[in-house]
Design a protein around this motif. Structure first.
Motif, PDB file in Angstrom:
ATOM      1  N   ASP A 199     -33.701  63.986 -45.303  1.00 30.90           N
ATOM      2  CA  ASP A 199     -34.174  62.822 -44.566  1.00 30.90           C
ATOM      3  C   ASP A 199     -33.245  62.537 -43.380  1.00 30.90           C
ATOM      4  N   MET A 200     -33.728  62.863 -42.183  1.00 29.23           N
ATOM      5  CA  MET A 200     -32.902  62.700 -40.986  1.00 29.23           C
ATOM      6  C   MET A 200     -32.532  61.238 -40.739  1.00 29.23           C
ATOM      7  N   ASN A 201     -33.439  60.342 -41.116  1.00 27.41           N
ATOM      8  CA  ASN A 201     -33.148  58.915 -40.915  1.00 27.41           C
ATOM      9  C   ASN A 201     -31.931  58.500 -41.726  1.00 27.41           C
ATOM     10  N   VAL A 202     -31.862  59.020 -42.951  1.00 22.00           N
ATOM     11  CA  VAL A 202     -30.724  58.694 -43.819  1.00 22.00           C
ATOM     12  C   VAL A 202     -29.442  59.204 -43.183  1.00 22.00           C
ATOM     13  N   VAL A 203     -29.476  60.447 -42.741  1.00 21.41           N
ATOM     14  CA  VAL A 203     -28.277  61.065 -42.158  1.00 21.41           C
ATOM     15  C   VAL A 203     -27.857  60.317 -40.895  1.00 21.41           C
ATOM     16  N   GLU A 204     -28.825  60.046 -40.036  1.00 24.90           N
ATOM     17  CA  GLU A 204     -28.527  59.363 -38.777  1.00 24.90           C
ATOM     18  C   GLU A 204     -27.985  57.953 -39.038  1.00 24.90           C
ATOM     19  N   ASP A 205     -28.534  57.317 -40.051  1.00 27.27           N
ATOM     20  CA  ASP A 205     -28.163  55.936 -40.352  1.00 27.27           C
ATOM     21  C   ASP A 205     -26.796  55.840 -41.036  1.00 27.27           C
ATOM     22  N   VAL A 206     -26.503  56.769 -41.900  1.00 29.63           N
ATOM     23  CA  VAL A 206     -25.347  56.622 -42.788  1.00 29.63           C
ATOM     24  C   VAL A 206     -24.123  57.436 -42.355  1.00 29.63           C
ATOM     25  N   CYS A 207     -24.380  58.613 -41.761  1.00 28.53           N
ATOM     26  CA  CYS A 207     -23.264  59.561 -41.572  1.00 28.53           C
ATOM     27  C   CYS A 207     -22.511  59.380 -40.249  1.00 28.53           C
ATOM     28  N   ASP A 208     -21.189  59.617 -40.319  1.00 32.21           N
ATOM     29  CA  ASP A 208     -20.375  59.639 -39.102  1.00 32.21           C
ATOM     30  C   ASP A 208     -20.480  61.025 -38.465  1.00 32.21           C
ATOM     31  N   ARG A 209     -20.447  62.020 -39.340  1.00 31.74           N
ATOM     32  CA  ARG A 209     -20.466  63.406 -38.846  1.00 31.74           C
ATOM     33  C   ARG A 209     -21.532  64.219 -39.561  1.00 31.74           C
ATOM     34  N   VAL A 210     -21.912  65.305 -38.910  1.00 31.73           N
ATOM     35  CA  VAL A 210     -22.941  66.160 -39.501  1.00 31.73           C
ATOM     36  C   VAL A 210     -22.523  67.629 -39.420  1.00 31.73           C
ATOM     37  N   VAL A 211     -22.680  68.316 -40.521  1.00 29.01           N
ATOM     38  CA  VAL A 211     -22.513  69.773 -40.518  1.00 29.01           C
ATOM     39  C   VAL A 211     -23.886  70.354 -40.820  1.00 29.01           C
ATOM     40  N   ILE A 212     -24.347  71.217 -39.935  1.00 29.01           N
ATOM     41  CA  ILE A 212     -25.660  71.834 -40.158  1.00 29.01           C
ATOM     42  C   ILE A 212     -25.459  73.283 -40.592  1.00 29.01           C
ATOM     43  N   ILE A 213     -26.068  73.597 -41.724  1.00 26.71           N
ATOM     44  CA  ILE A 213     -25.955  74.955 -42.274  1.00 26.71           C
ATOM     45  C   ILE A 213     -27.312  75.642 -42.172  1.00 26.71           C
ATOM     46  N   ASN A 214     -27.282  76.890 -41.750  1.00 26.35           N
ATOM     47  CA  ASN A 214     -28.517  77.679 -41.737  1.00 26.35           C
ATOM     48  C   ASN A 214     -28.178  79.111 -42.114  1.00 26.35           C
ATOM     49  N   HIS A 215     -28.969  79.712 -42.960  1.00 27.54           N
ATOM     50  CA  HIS A 215     -28.712  81.067 -43.470  1.00 27.54           C
ATOM     51  C   HIS A 215     -27.273  81.207 -43.957  1.00 27.54           C
ATOM     52  N   GLY A 216     -26.753  80.182 -44.578  1.00 27.31           N
ATOM     53  CA  GLY A 216     -25.415  80.248 -45.166  1.00 27.31           C
ATOM     54  C   GLY A 216     -24.273  80.086 -44.183  1.00 27.31           C
ATOM     55  N   ARG A 217     -24.584  79.830 -42.907  1.00 28.23           N
ATOM     56  CA  ARG A 217     -23.525  79.678 -41.899  1.00 28.23           C
ATOM     57  C   ARG A 217     -23.552  78.264 -41.330  1.00 28.23           C
ATOM     58  N   VAL A 218     -22.381  77.814 -40.881  1.00 28.31           N
ATOM     59  CA  VAL A 218     -22.337  76.518 -40.213  1.00 28.31           C
ATOM     60  C   VAL A 218     -22.773  76.748 -38.760  1.00 28.31           C
ATOM     61  N   VAL A 219     -23.843  76.067 -38.344  1.00 28.48           N
ATOM     62  CA  VAL A 219     -24.319  76.243 -36.964  1.00 28.48           C
ATOM     63  C   VAL A 219     -23.959  75.052 -36.076  1.00 28.48           C
ATOM     64  N   ALA A 220     -23.565  73.957 -36.684  1.00 29.16           N
ATOM     65  CA  ALA A 220     -23.112  72.802 -35.892  1.00 29.16           C
ATOM     66  C   ALA A 220     -22.207  71.931 -36.742  1.00 29.16           C
ATOM     67  N   ASP A 221     -21.199  71.396 -36.132  1.00 33.27           N
ATOM     68  CA  ASP A 221     -20.282  70.480 -36.820  1.00 33.27           C
ATOM     69  C   ASP A 221     -19.825  69.469 -35.776  1.00 33.27           C
ATOM     70  N   ASP A 222     -20.413  68.289 -35.786  1.00 32.94           N
ATOM     71  CA  ASP A 222     -20.115  67.302 -34.753  1.00 32.94           C
ATOM     72  C   ASP A 222     -20.477  65.902 -35.270  1.00 32.94           C
ATOM     73  N   THR A 223     -20.125  64.893 -34.492  1.00 38.94           N
ATOM     74  CA  THR A 223     -20.560  63.547 -34.860  1.00 38.94           C
ATOM     75  C   THR A 223     -22.046  63.422 -34.521  1.00 38.94           C
ATOM     76  N   VAL A 224     -22.714  62.446 -35.124  1.00 44.87           N
ATOM     77  CA  VAL A 224     -24.134  62.235 -34.832  1.00 44.87           C
ATOM     78  C   VAL A 224     -24.276  61.932 -33.334  1.00 44.87           C
ATOM     79  N   LYS A 225     -23.355  61.109 -32.810  1.00 43.82           N
ATOM     80  CA  LYS A 225     -23.414  60.740 -31.398  1.00 43.82           C
ATOM     81  C   LYS A 225     -23.180  61.975 -30.506  1.00 43.82           C
ATOM     82  N   GLY A 226     -22.208  62.787 -30.919  1.00 34.68           N
ATOM     83  CA  GLY A 226     -21.897  63.995 -30.147  1.00 34.68           C
ATOM     84  C   GLY A 226     -23.102  64.915 -30.033  1.00 34.68           C
ATOM     85  N   LEU A 227     -23.788  65.099 -31.148  1.00 38.41           N
ATOM     86  CA  LEU A 227     -24.977  65.963 -31.139  1.00 38.41           C
ATOM     87  C   LEU A 227     -26.070  65.373 -30.259  1.00 38.41           C
ATOM     88  N   LYS A 228     -26.202  64.058 -30.312  1.00 42.38           N
ATOM     89  CA  LYS A 228     -27.232  63.404 -29.496  1.00 42.38           C
ATOM     90  C   LYS A 228     -26.893  63.549 -28.009  1.00 42.38           C
TER      91      LYS A 228
END
Lengths: 313, 254
Positions: A199-228
């Protein structure tokens, strides 16, 4: 210096398959989490989120890599630092009552019944489960069960909390309620939270930072604001006076053209400023009057999809 | 102290579940009693000697006790995995192996009360009264220790394969064979098999009336070594299989 609550370094995990190609669940996954931070772990199904969380909990042994809690490398007995809600409402004993569940999980942590008596009362109050304290968990609603599961993790009183899909299957109201609890937890205490959710709303609402994993690899590691911010400058909404249906034949396909009563709204992603000026020239040529130009706040879900899309390419 | 609180939590949960499902427990014990009565009457009709009949009472009670303890380790792992609570037990400052040990101890304590009542009912129902020497408790505990060792092994297999119900059921009947072997076979093999030698000693005390303290020390030592060996091997095998389950990411999967 900020104290690190969790440091995950170079986790690799491959599941060998009988007569099939092995599955690489994690490939050199690294991330860290400062004390008091809420971090979201995102990824599509099968991306490796749950494997990563279970490696942190010590429920899955990684092939290589390390997990450190508050600077200490722990391979076993992680419970000193971590409690977790792993499968939403499935983490509780359905035959035990609400209170009995809380008492059992406190005992499982090695806490004496007298030391948690007040905490149990306080948790029942916080989660509005006072009236249900003697009701068997199986008779509670799904939302209540998930709140109880969170309560059972909190009664263990560990500094780090892992939440795997904590709002899965909840109605909007209960999901909001649970989100607020999570935010309060961080605000009021010194809890650090690693949360995985679809649930992206939950993540956007609650999290300071986000790590996005795809195919077992980290593809992004940043703050929600940074990614935006990364995506913000590229997304525009351009309002034009008049109805300009013929623009559909001229502009590239990925431009979203919306013809309204007396004006036209174009939503587009521009590569650079040159593309923007070319667009303005085109409007001038056709004597189209620009009503407004807005940089568009990107939707977090769009960012997520774009990142995964970029990773696929 | 941590371990004590974990044990108390496990004991309380065991007791609550048993009490909450009292009807199920009573029906289960009732069913077992009827099964016992049928076996006993069958043996009586074949003109079995009083000693054989009393051995049947002891053997049957021991079998039920063994099944209850064995289930606590193997069946409960399957149930926890199915319900989604198994992983929570792993996130504890006390190892899962030890938590399981506490569960076994809790089940032994609660089942001891149940089985004492059951044994009384069997004695009253059949009119055959056994020698209730307190030392029997130690013999029963040591005999069941080997069962718990096997329970740990099966629990380890349950962690990996999950669908082991058929094997577990077979083991329950295997215990009958192990309890009957001493009567059928006069061989040293009974010293190395699980349960068998323990049942011989329990029969000596309860049926033949030998006071526990008059049992030859080496006989009790053989039982102690046999039970400890099974328990230790079972625990080690469980630890090994648990590691495999963690490597393959199988904990909690069902």
């Amino acid at each position: 210096m900020t104290e690190m609550a969790l440091e995950v370094k170079g986790l690799n995990k491959t599941y060998p398959q009988w007569r099939k190609e092995s599955v690489e669940a994690l490939r050199d996954v690294s991330f860290d989490l400062s004390k008091g931070e809420v971090m979201g772990l995102l990824g599509p199904n099968g991306a490796g989120k749950t494997t990563a969380i279970k490696c942190v909990c010590g429920l899955i042994l990684p092939d290589t890599g390390s997990v450190r809690f508050f600077g200490e490398e722990v391979k076993d007995r992680v419970a000193r630092y971590v409690s977790a809600v792993l499968e939403g409402n499935r983490n509780i004993y359905w035959r035990l009552s609400t209170r009995e569940n809380l008492e059992f999980f406190a005992g499982l942590q090695g806490l004496s019944p007298s030391s948690v008596r007040e905490d149990i009362v306080s948790l029942l109050k916080t989660f509005k489960l006072e009236e249900k304290e003697n009701v068997p968990a199986r008779k509670l609603s799904r939302g209540m069960q998930q709140k109880l599961a969170l309560g059972c993790a909190l009664i263990r009183d560990t500094p780090l909390l892992l939440l795997d899909e904590p709002t899965l299957g909840l109605d909007v109201e209960t999901s909001l309620e649970l989100r607020n609890y999570i935010k309060e937890l961080v605000r009021d205490g010194d809890k650090t939270i690693l949360l995985s959710s679809h649930d992206m709303n939950v993540v956007e609402d609650v999290c300071d930072r986000v790590v996005i994993i795809n195919h077992g690899r980290v593809v992004a590691d940043d703050t929600v604001k940074g990614l935006k911010d990364i995506f913000k400058v590229q997304a525009y909404e351009i309002g034009l006076q008049g109805r300009w249906n013929e623009l559909r034949d001229v502009l590239p396909e990925h431009y979203n053209i919306d013809i309204r009563d007396s004006h036209t709204v174009i939503n587009c992603q521009l590569k650079d400023s040159k593309e923007f000026y070319r667009l303005v020239d085109l409007f001038k040529e056709r004597r189209i009057e620009i009503d407004h130009v807005k940089t568009k706040e990107p939707n977090f879900e769009e960012i997520f999809v774009k990142l995964l899309d970029g990773d696929r390419r | 102290m941590k371990d004590l609180y974990v044990f108390l939590a496990v004991l309380k949960k065991y007791y609550i579940e048993l009490k909450r499902y009292a009807f199920n427990t009573v029906m289960m014990m009732g069913g077992i009693y009827i099964l016992f009565a049928l076996i006993f009457l069958g043996m009586q009709s074949f003109n079995a000697t009083p000693e054989t009949l009393e051995s049947t009472i002891v053997g049957f009670a021991l079998w039920i006790f063994a099944i209850l303890g064995f289930s606590e380790l193997s069946w409960s792992i399957l149930e926890e995995a199915r319900n989604g609570t198994l992983e929570q037990l792993y996130i504890s400052p006390v190892s899962f192996g030890r938590i399981s040990g506490y569960r076994v101890l809790a089940s032994f304590m609660v089942n001891l009360l149940l089985m004492s009542a059951f044994l009384m009912a069997m004695m009253v129902g059949t009119g055959h009264y056994l020698n209730l020497d307190p030392g029997v408790l130690l013999l029963v505990f040591l005999t069941l220790l080997s069962v718990y060792g096997i329970g740990y092994m099966m629990g380890g297999l349950a962690l990996i394969f999950k669908k082991v119900q058929a094997t577990l059921s077979i083991f329950q009947f295997l215990f009958i064979v192990l309890l009957m072997i001493p009567a059928a076979l006069d061989s040293a093999i009974i010293y190395v098999l699980p349960v068998s030698w323990g049942s011989v000693l329990i029969n000596d005390v309860m049926v033949r009336g030998t006071p526990f303290l008059e049992l030859p020390l080496n006989s009790v030592m053989i039982l102690l070594l046999n039970s400890l060996a099974y328990f230790a091997v079972g625990y080690l095998v469980f630890g090994y299989l648990e590691k495999i389950a963690k490597q393959k990411g199988l904990l909690g999967h069902y």
